[in-house]
Design an enzyme around this catalytic site. Structure first.
Site, mmCIF file in Angstrom:
data_model
loop_
_atom_site.group_PDB
_atom_site.id
_atom_site.type_symbol
_atom_site.label_atom_id
_atom_site.label_comp_id
_atom_site.label_asym_id
_atom_site.label_seq_id
_atom_site.Cartn_x
_atom_site.Cartn_y
_atom_site.Cartn_z
ATOM 1 N N ILE A 63 0.900 -1.162 0.000
ATOM 2 C CA ILE A 63 0.000 0.000 0.000
ATOM 3 C C ILE A 63 0.933 1.205 0.000
ATOM 4 O O ILE A 63 1.878 1.281 0.794
ATOM 5 C CB ILE A 63 -0.977 -0.006 1.206
ATOM 6 C CG1 ILE A 63 -1.858 1.253 1.234
ATOM 7 C CG2 ILE A 63 -0.267 -0.193 2.548
ATOM 8 C CD1 ILE A 63 -3.033 1.178 2.233
ATOM 9 N N SER A 64 0.727 2.134 -0.938
ATOM 10 C CA SER A 64 1.662 3.259 -1.091
ATOM 11 C C SER A 64 1.712 4.115 0.171
ATOM 12 O O SER A 64 0.766 4.167 0.956
ATOM 13 C CB SER A 64 1.237 4.147 -2.260
ATOM 14 O OG SER A 64 1.174 3.426 -3.467
ATOM 15 N N GLN A 65 2.836 4.801 0.314
ATOM 16 C CA GLN A 65 3.019 5.764 1.406
ATOM 17 C C GLN A 65 1.976 6.885 1.273
ATOM 18 O O GLN A 65 1.722 7.364 0.159
ATOM 19 C CB GLN A 65 4.430 6.338 1.257
ATOM 20 C CG GLN A 65 4.826 7.307 2.328
ATOM 21 C CD GLN A 65 6.211 7.880 2.081
ATOM 22 O OE1 GLN A 65 7.008 7.352 1.300
ATOM 23 N NE2 GLN A 65 6.499 8.967 2.753
#
Ligand code: SAH
Length: 213
Positions: A63-65
């Site tokens: 899950i992206s930052q």
């Protein structure tokens, strides 16, 4: 899963952190304040959901930052009812932020296990994202053109098929490169002309070809 006073408080702090790091679009910050990021996490990492970091999800993906999600979303300049294509559904978090901003979202994922898990999650959470199991390099020609396209995996080059599916005047935000990527925003100026702007270095999981599973 519940959104408690504690998770709401942690989220507010994260939003302030994003503001300090330079995110200034109020609609983006509001959308990120409204979507409980911990709903998109694997249980082993739940307590970290409000750190400004990427975390593992199924199928060796991440899950992206939050900063990256905010940065890409800000570059898209989303307006209500715009049709948006996302390549790399992953956890569904980025897609939910786009829905929260009033976009009509189409999203493609190539990992079958992730596609299945996220499809169920999005139905439970009532985020109306049209999800597709397929190869993002091909886009969704049957649903084109799109006002905006966002790619959330590191692309070795800008896929031609995606350029073709962008409306004239529309933007594609895409991290381009192998080990590290440069965030690029491509504007379709006419049928044949595209302007490219660079927005600094990021690191994403790779955009791979074909479906998996
Ligand atoms: N937007 C996601 C980020 C997930 S990471 C989120 O908010 O959680 C990027 C995702 O892109 C991974 O799930 C990976 O499987 C997917 N991906 C990689 N190559 C792809 C391709 N060619 N087509 C579609 N999805 C792809």
């Amino acid at each position: 899963m519940q959104d408690t006073y504690q998770t709401k408080g942690l989220r507010k702090k994260l939003i302030e952190e994003l503001r300090r790091k330079g995110i200034s679009n109020e609609q983006v910050l509001e959308a990120m304040n409204n979507v409980p990021r911990h709903f998109f996490f694997e249980s082993a990492f739940l307590s970290h959901a409000y750190e400004d970091k990427a975390f593992p999800i199924l199928a060796d993906q991440t899950i992206s930052q939050p900063y990256t999600v905010a940065f890409q979303t800000q570059l898209l300049e989303i307006k209500k009812n715009e049709k948006v294509l996302e390549v790399g559904t992953g956890s569904g978090y980025q897609a939910s932020i786009l829905v929260e901003m009033g976009a009509k979202v189409y999203s493609i994922e190539r990992q079958k296990t992730l596609y299945q898990q996220t499809k169920k999650r999005m139905e439970e959470l009532h985020y109306a994202v049209k999800m597709f199991y397929g190869d993002g390099y091909a886009g969704l020609p049957n649903f084109a053109p799109f006002d905006k396209i966002i790619v959330t995996c590191g692309a070795p080059f800008i896929p031609e098929d995606l350029k073709k599916q962008l409306k004239i005047g529309g933007y594609m935000v895409i991290p381009v490169g192998d080990d590290t990527q440069i965030m690029q925003r491509i504007k379709r100026v006419s049928e044949t002309e595209f302007d490219v702007e660079d927005y600094g270095n990021f690191r994403f999981v790779p955009m791979l070809e074909d479906r998996n599973g």
